[in-house]
Design an enzyme around this catalytic site. Structure first.
Site, PDB file in Angstrom:
ATOM      1  N   GLY A  89     -24.901   8.350 114.972  1.00 58.22           N
ATOM      2  CA  GLY A  89     -24.170   6.792 114.401  1.00 58.22           C
ATOM      3  C   GLY A  89     -23.229   6.395 114.744  1.00 58.22           C
ATOM      4  CG  ASP A 130     -28.244   6.534 109.726  1.00 60.56           C
ATOM      5  OD1 ASP A 130     -29.531   6.946 108.746  1.00 60.56           O
ATOM      6  OD2 ASP A 130     -27.185   6.881 109.262  1.00 60.56           O
ATOM      7  CE  LYS A 165     -17.716   4.562 102.282  1.00 64.07           C
ATOM      8  NZ  LYS A 165     -18.956   4.380 101.840  1.00 64.07           N
ATOM      9  CG  ASP A 192     -17.559   9.647 104.404  1.00 62.87           C
ATOM     10  OD1 ASP A 192     -17.569   9.989 104.799  1.00 62.87           O
ATOM     11  OD2 ASP A 192     -19.056   8.442 103.992  1.00 62.87           O
TER      12      ASP A 192
END
Length: 195
Positions: free
Chosen positions: A55, A170, A142, A114
């Protein structure tokens, strides 16, 4: 690649996006500032950057071009999402590092913070190697999804609770090459034909 069959063609950079959350121009602009923040924080001290891949590949490569402090780079692979929009298991570190971290200033780079579980596992692993310091840098934060008490030291953008793809992020290893960060259409999240 799966595409949504609903609605007319749009001006979005990819037909599977519901909307753009962070534009390519905004990413480029923020990375320059973020690189300056990191360079100011470390000065002439050498940084050992550990990119969490896949990522953070795009983010790390572009960000490092804006960091003026001396940099060593290594990568680590962590499994947590697989083909789901939510973490499906406790994160597992899949690779070992090549660089020695003892007495080094470590900067972990990830695409998104997150729940915080992945970054927590990696931080714990890095601390076992006795670095001088460990800091974190994430492209996206997040906050509403946080399960652990963790805040990144450097943040690109704070985003709402939407499932995003593009610029390295992704879904089932798709969409990483979209140049912006966009919200994936809900009807394309976890479709059974992808399993």
């Amino acid at each position: 690649m799966p595409t949504s069959k609903k609605g007319p063609k749009s001006k979005l950079p990819h037909p599977d996006l519901e909307r753009v959350l962070v534009s390519e121009a905004a990413i480029k602009s923020r990375l320059k500032l973020l690189g300056r923040e990191i360079s100011d924080a470390y000065g002439d001290q050498e940084i050992t950057v550990i990119a969490i891949i896949n990522g953070a590949v795009f983010f790390s490569a572009d960000l490092l071009r804006h960091i003026t402090s001396p940099v060593r780079l290594d990568c680590i692979r962590v499994s947590s999402y697989r083909n789901s929009t939510s973490p499906v298991s406790e994160p597992r570190i899949l690779d070992t590092l090549l660089l020695d971290l003892e007495n080094r200033h470590v900067l972990l780079i990830d695409d998104i913070l997150d729940t915080g579980r992945t970054l927590s596992v990696v931080i714990a692993e890095m601390r076992k190697r006795k670095p001088a310091s460990v800091k974190t840098c994430v492209l996206l934060d997040k906050k509403v999804r946080r399960d652990v008490d963790l805040e990144a030291d450097f943040v690109g953008f704070t985003i709402p609770d939407r499932f995003v793809v593009g610029y390295g992020l992704d879904f089932a290893e798709r969409y990483r090459n979209i140049s912006c960060i966009g919200v994936l259409k809900p009807d394309l999240q976890n479709p059974p034909e992808w399993a």
